[in-house]
Enzyme design. Structure first.
Site, PDB file in Angstrom:
ATOM      1  N   ARG A 242       0.852  -1.191   0.000  1.00 16.85           N
ATOM      2  CA  ARG A 242       0.000   0.000   0.000  1.00 16.85           C
ATOM      3  C   ARG A 242       0.885   1.237   0.000  1.00 16.85           C
ATOM      4  O   ARG A 242       1.963   1.241   0.607  1.00 16.85           O
ATOM      5  CB  ARG A 242      -0.867   0.049   1.266  1.00 16.85           C
ATOM      6  CG  ARG A 242      -2.160  -0.744   1.181  1.00 16.85           C
ATOM      7  CD  ARG A 242      -3.171  -0.133   0.201  1.00 16.85           C
ATOM      8  NE  ARG A 242      -4.422  -0.867   0.182  1.00 16.85           N
ATOM      9  CZ  ARG A 242      -4.678  -1.930  -0.583  1.00 16.85           C
ATOM     10  NH1 ARG A 242      -3.766  -2.401  -1.397  1.00 16.85           N
ATOM     11  NH2 ARG A 242      -5.871  -2.517  -0.537  1.00 16.85           N
ATOM     12  N   GLU A 271      -2.312   7.869  -4.373  1.00 19.30           N
ATOM     13  CA  GLU A 271      -2.544   7.407  -5.738  1.00 19.30           C
ATOM     14  C   GLU A 271      -3.999   7.694  -6.138  1.00 19.30           C
ATOM     15  O   GLU A 271      -4.867   7.710  -5.278  1.00 19.30           O
ATOM     16  CB  GLU A 271      -2.208   5.911  -5.864  1.00 19.30           C
ATOM     17  CG  GLU A 271      -3.074   5.004  -5.014  1.00 19.30           C
ATOM     18  CD  GLU A 271      -2.661   3.545  -5.092  1.00 19.30           C
ATOM     19  OE1 GLU A 271      -1.485   3.235  -4.806  1.00 19.30           O
ATOM     20  OE2 GLU A 271      -3.527   2.719  -5.439  1.00 19.30           O
ATOM     21  N   HIS A 289      -1.135   0.101  -9.624  1.00 27.72           N
ATOM     22  CA  HIS A 289      -1.871  -0.734  -8.657  1.00 27.72           C
ATOM     23  C   HIS A 289      -2.538  -1.925  -9.371  1.00 27.72           C
ATOM     24  O   HIS A 289      -3.765  -2.081  -9.327  1.00 27.72           O
ATOM     25  CB  HIS A 289      -2.918   0.102  -7.904  1.00 27.72           C
ATOM     26  CG  HIS A 289      -3.301  -0.491  -6.580  1.00 27.72           C
ATOM     27  ND1 HIS A 289      -3.616   0.255  -5.484  1.00 27.72           N
ATOM     28  CD2 HIS A 289      -3.435  -1.781  -6.177  1.00 27.72           C
ATOM     29  CE1 HIS A 289      -3.934  -0.530  -4.466  1.00 27.72           C
ATOM     30  NE2 HIS A 289      -3.834  -1.797  -4.866  1.00 27.72           N
TER      31      HIS A 289
HETATM   32  C1  GLV Z   1      -5.464  -4.681  -3.705  1.00 26.57           C
HETATM   33  O1  GLV Z   1      -4.688  -3.811  -3.539  1.00 26.57           O
HETATM   34  C2  GLV Z   1      -6.026  -5.465  -2.657  1.00 26.57           C
HETATM   35  O2  GLV Z   1      -5.882  -5.117  -1.471  1.00 26.57           O
HETATM   36  O3  GLV Z   1      -6.666  -6.470  -2.978  1.00 26.57           O
END
Ligand code: GLV
Length: 327
Positions: A242, A271, A289
């Protein structure tokens, strides 16, 4: 739900059509297939008459939203991470929150390796150079990178995905070190050929460091200037956990000043508005991401979120309940 009516559900973002079809069997569904980016106020307005929300990591489900949507009882997140949800407020407001663990573990681990290899071997940087028409000759020193083979892999955060990343290291004959609040069992460590070290040792020894921690106020800026300064100047950092775990301003400075060799980043602070500095640095691989984004896995995540919502209706609780409370 009572008197024969289906409960109302909102799907916050565009999604696979089969998700809508399946949810329509159990809910009266309002969807957003045009993928309009609603403001928090628009989301709040649409949730007024909804009992359930199918959400993604991009919606901020904070205390203000939860308090402003008193009918909301079920939240099915299509993600394993749930730091976009104020969990204690959800619990206070008796909103069941579910996530999608397990189904994305292997795909995300694969992507960690993709980023690590791309950053270490300068894959995107050299491709941009080639596409720009600069390639005239072979040179002995073109795009010299860092080896993975027989190097030391450091994993910070050894949950399901961290362990899946460690399993893949044996093919590269890497030494695997990890740091985690909880030690793995001796059997797990033996199977993964992984050794627990302090965070400081991990930073100092890793040739390649992968961050796989959940984000919370406790892990905010786990990697800042002081931690980056402990890393080897030849090391490669990968973050697919993250944004916010790394201090991005400090990371840009470390990359610019050669305090570390390269980084592969799938997640960023604030982001999708990442720091413009990242765009001007050549020694960083940037992806939007997408660590879990294989077709099969994104479908499995969506269906897992659906299963959780259906279970909330049919069984009174979801399979993957992240804030269990008694009825
Ligand atoms: C994506 O970032 C998730 O947490 O599944």
């Amino acid at each position: 739900m009572n008197n024969g009516q289906k409960p109302r559900l909102l799907i916050a973002r565009a999604i696979f059509p089969q998700v809508i079809e399946r949810l329509q069997q159990y809910f009266e569904v309002e969807h957003n297939q045009d993928d309009v980016m609603w403001t928090p106020q628009q989301l709040q307005q649409r949730l007024q008459d909804k009992l359930a929300l199918f959400a993604t990591p991009s919606e901020k489900i904070d205390a203000a939203l939860l308090d402003a949507c008193p009918n909301l009882r079920m939240l099915g997140l299509m993600a394993v991470g749930f730091n976009n949800v104020d969990l204690s407020q959800a619990t206070k407001n008796r909103v069941m929150v579910s996530n999608t663990p397990d189904v994305l573990t292997e795909t995300t681990a694969d992507f960690g390796w993709a980023l690590m290899l791309a950053a270490a071997r300068r894959v995107t940087e050299s491709e941009h150079w080639l596409r720009a028409g600069h390639w005239q000759n072979w040179r002995y020193d073109s795009f010299l990178g860092v080896d993975l083979y027989r190097s030391t892999l450091g994993i910070l955060g050894m949950g399901r995905i961290g362990q899946a990343i460690a399993r893949r290291a044996s093919g590269f004959q890497m030494q695997v070190l990890y740091h985690n609040r909880r030690h793995l069992s001796p059997e797990q460590e033996q199977t993964l050929n992984a050794r627990w070290v302090s965070k400081e040792e991990l930073l100092k020894q890793a040739d390649h460091l992968i961050l796989m921690l959940p984000y919370s106020s406790a892990t905010h800026h786990t990697l800042g200037a002081a931690e980056l300064a402990l890393m080897k100047p030849t090391s490669v950092l990968v973050n697919l956990a993250r944004g916010g775990i790394v201090d991005d301003v400090a990371l840009c400075a470390a990359l610019r000043e050669g305090k570390i060799a390269a980084a592969g980043l799938d997640v960023f602070e604030n982001e999708p508005r990442l720091l413009p500095d990242f765009l001007s640095l050549k020694n960083v691989v940037l992806t939007p991401h997408i660590a879990s984004a294989s077709t099969a896995t994104r479908q499995a995540m969506a269906m897992c979120a659906v299963d959780n919502l259906v279970a909330m209706v049919q069984e009174g609780k979801p399979r993957n309940w992240v804030n269990p409370f008694s009825a």
